[in-house]
Design an enzyme around this catalytic site. Structure first.
Site, PDB file in Angstrom:
ATOM      1  N   HIS A 445       0.819  -1.218   0.000  1.00  0.00           N
ATOM      2  CA  HIS A 445       0.000   0.000   0.000  1.00  0.00           C
ATOM      3  C   HIS A 445       0.854   1.270   0.000  1.00  0.00           C
ATOM      4  O   HIS A 445       0.342   2.371  -0.223  1.00  0.00           O
ATOM      5  CB  HIS A 445      -0.926  -0.004   1.216  1.00  0.00           C
ATOM      6  CG  HIS A 445      -2.195   0.763   1.000  1.00  0.00           C
ATOM      7  ND1 HIS A 445      -2.466   1.461  -0.151  1.00  0.00           N
ATOM      8  CD2 HIS A 445      -3.284   0.937   1.802  1.00  0.00           C
ATOM      9  CE1 HIS A 445      -3.646   2.044  -0.065  1.00  0.00           C
ATOM     10  NE2 HIS A 445      -4.174   1.742   1.123  1.00  0.00           N
ATOM     11  N   ASP A 449      -2.283   2.177  -4.627  1.00  0.00           N
ATOM     12  CA  ASP A 449      -3.520   2.617  -3.989  1.00  0.00           C
ATOM     13  C   ASP A 449      -4.622   1.587  -4.217  1.00  0.00           C
ATOM     14  O   ASP A 449      -4.537   0.739  -5.123  1.00  0.00           O
ATOM     15  CB  ASP A 449      -3.951   3.974  -4.532  1.00  0.00           C
ATOM     16  CG  ASP A 449      -2.958   5.076  -4.180  1.00  0.00           C
ATOM     17  OD1 ASP A 449      -2.295   4.963  -3.128  1.00  0.00           O
ATOM     18  OD2 ASP A 449      -2.836   6.037  -4.972  1.00  0.00           O
TER      19      ASP A 449
END
Length: 474
Positions: A445, A449
Site C-alpha cells: 500500500h 492505492d
C-alpha cells in the site's frame, strides 16, 4: 599463489599478473595471434574472496586444457593491486601420484558463499562415471550436485553429512584406476560417529555371548528403589514427555523462506483485496479444446495459463502493480516476468516465467510444466528463480477456499488463486449453480492505492470470465 602474484606485480608491473603459480605453464602464441594464453597443467580451483564474500567473476575452476588469456590475468592483477583485503588461493583437484582425483564443491551461484552437505549419493567403493553426481549440497536457494571429476572408484569421503562447505571444499577422493578403493567402506551415516581407535578382535559367536550378557544384566541391576512420583500442584501444567517429541534442524531453504516472509511483513504495508470469478466459460473452453490442444502442443490445457494471460493484461493496464520501490525512486518494468509459487517437500520455491507478455497459452503451459518438474526434482537453478516482477500462488490445488498471500520481495503484489466451488449465483434474475473461485490480491500500500488494486483484480475477473477479451484486446 597470491604472494607470487603480488611480488611479481610489485617488481614487473601489470604484465606480471599473467602468472598464476606453478600450475600454469606458458603456451607459445601463434604467429597470427597477438594475445598470449596460458593453460593449467593440473586440475585446480582459483578462488578469490573479500572478507566473507566471494568475487564471483574470478571464482572458477581451471581445468587441464582450459585457456586463460593474458587479458583476464591483467584484470586479476589490477584487482589485487587495488584491493589489499582480497584473499585468493588455489585448491588442487588431483594428488601427486596422478591416480587420485579430488571431488570438490563447485561454484554455487551469485550471493551463495556456503552450503550444507546434505547427502551422499554414493558409498566408498562404488564405481562412478565422469560428471556423475556423488553428493548434494543444500543452500538457502537451491540444491547443487557435486559431480565426480573423473571415471573411477570412490576411495573415501573426507567430509561428513551436515558439514558446512564452501566452493572448492574437497569432499571425496576418486581413484581413476580403482586401486585401494576397498580399504575404506564407511557409509556416510556411519562416518559421523566413527572414532579413531585401535582395532579390536572379532566378538565370539552369538551362542557364546548370550549367557554372559544375561549375567551382566542381572549383576548390574540397580538395587535402589525408584523415587516416589512427585506431587504437582493443581495449577502447574502437565507437559508431554520428551520421548514423544522430535527435534529436526531446519533446512537452509526453509530458513531462507521464513526470513524472507518475515522481512516482507516487516517492510511492506500489506493490504489484501478480494473478488470472485465465475469459471464457467474458462472451464467450457478447456473442455472443448483440451484434446486438440494436447494433440497439437503436447501439453494439457490448464487454468494457470488463463490466469497468467489475465495477469499480463492486468499488469499492462495497471503498470504500477508491476513496479517496485527502490529507495526514494519507483522502478517501472516494461516487461512481465511472472513467478509461480510451487510447494515442494523441501520448501516453497518460486520459478519465473520470463517475458510472459510474449507467450501464448501453449508456451505458458510448456514452461509451467518444465519448471514444475525441475522444482519437484530439486534441480532448479539460481537463474530460473532470480528476478520476477509479479507472483501467482495457487492454493486451490490443495483445497484452499480463501487466503491472504504474502508478497514475495522485492515485488509489490501477489495474486492468490483458490479452489473452485459450486455456489448459488444470480444470473439473469435466476438463482443457478456456478463454479466460483475467490481470488485475492495482496499489495504494497506504500506504492499501490486501492483504486489500482481493485481495477487490476477486476481485469483478472473480466478476462477469466470471458477469454475472448484477449482476442479482441478489450
Amino acid at each position: 599463489m597470491l604472494a607470487i602474484l603480488r611480488r611479481k606485480i610489485a617488481s614487473e608491473g601489470s604484465n606480471a599478473s599473467s602468472t598464476i603459480g606453478q600450475s600454469l605453464h606458458r603456451l607459445r602464441p601463434s604467429a597470427s595471434s597477438a594475445t598470449r594464453s596460458y593453460t593449467a597443467a593440473s586440475n585446480e580451483t582459483l578462488l578469490l574472496r573479500r572478507g566473507s564474500k566471494y568475487v564471483q567473476n574470478f571464482s572458477c575452476q581451471i581445468l587441464p586444457g582450459t585457456t586463460v588469456t593474458s587479458k583476464s590475468m591483467r584484470e586479476l592483477g589490477c584487482l589485487l593491486q587495488k584491493d589489499s583485503k582480497l584473499q585468493g588461493w588455489t585448491r588442487s583437484f588431483s594428488s601427486d601420484n596422478g591416480d587420485l582425483v579430488d571431488a570438490v564443491v563447485p561454484f554455487m551461484g551469485e550471493s551463495i558463499t556456503d552450503g550444507t552437505l546434505a547427502a551422499f549419493l554414493k558409498k566408498p567403493g562404488d564405481s562412478v562415471q565422469i560428471d556423475e553426481p556423488i553428493a548434494q549440497v543444500e543452500t538457502d536457494k537451491v540444491t547443487i550436485d557435486v559431480a565426480s571429476p573423473e571415471t573411477g572408484v570412490i576411495q573415501k569421503f573426507v567430509a561428513k553429512e551436515g558439514d558446512t562447505v564452501e566452493p572448492g571444499t574437497k569432499i571425496a577422493v576418486i581413484s581413476k584406476s580403482g586401486e585401494g578403493a576397498n580399504v575404506t567402506h564407511v557409509a556416510p551415516s556411519e562416518e559421523k560417529n566413527t572414532v579413531k581407535e585401535t582395532p579390536k578382535p572379532s566378538p565370539p559367536a552369538e551362542k557364546e555371548i548370550k549367557p554372559s550378557v544375561e549375567t551382566v544384566v542381572a549383576k548390574d541391576k540397580p538395587k535402589t528403589p525408584s523415587p516416589a512420583p512427585s506431587r504437582t500442584s493443581a495449577t502447574e501444567p502437565i507437559l508431554p514427555p520428551k520421548e514423544r517429541e522430535r527435534r529436526v534442524p531446519m533446512t537452509r531453504l526453509r530458513k531462507r523462506v521464513a526470513a524472507r516472509l518475515k522481512d516482507s511483513q516487516n517492510t511492506f504495508a500489506l493490504l489484501t483485496t478480494f473478488n470472485e470469478v465465475d469459471m464457467t466459460n474458462l472451464m467450457k473452453l478447456r473442455s472443448e479444446y483440451k484434446d486438440a490442444f494436447v494433440e497439437k502442443h503436447g501439453v494439457k490445457l490448464g487454468f494457470m495459463s488463463g490466469f497468467v494471460k489475465a495477469a499480463v493484461s492486468g499488469l499492462q493496464n495497471q503498470p504500477i502493480i508491476n513496479a517496485v520501490i527502490d529507495g526514494d525512486d519507483i522502478i517501472y518494468r516494461d516487461y512481465v516476468d511472472i513467478s509461480i509459487a510451487v510447494g515442494t517437500p523441501k520448501g516453497l520455491v518460486v520459478p519465473v516465467i520470463r517475458d510472459a507478455e510474449k507467450m501464448n497459452f501453449a508456451d505458458i503451459e510448456k514452461e509451467i510444466n518444465r519448471l514444475a518438474k525441475k522444482a519437484n526434482d530439486g534441480s532448479l537453478s539460481i537463474d530460473e528463480m532470480a528476478g520476477g516482477s509479479f507472483t501467482i500462488s495457487n492454493g486451490g490445488v490443495y483445497g484452499s477456499l480463501l487466503s491472504t498471500p504474502i508478497i514475495n520481495p522485492p515485488q509489490s503484489a501477489i495474486l492468490g488463486m483458490h479452489s473452485i466451488v459450486s455456489r448459488p449465483m444470480v444470473v439473469g434474475g435466476n438463482v443457478v449453480p456456478r463454479p466460483m473461485m475467490y481470488i485475492a490480491l495482496t499489495y504494497d500500500h506504500r506504492l499501490i492505492d486501492g483504486r489500482e488494486a481493485v481495477f487490476f483484480l477486476r481485469r483478472i475477473k473480466d478476462v477469466v470470465e470471458d477469454p475472448r477479451r484477449l482476442l479482441l484486446d478489450i
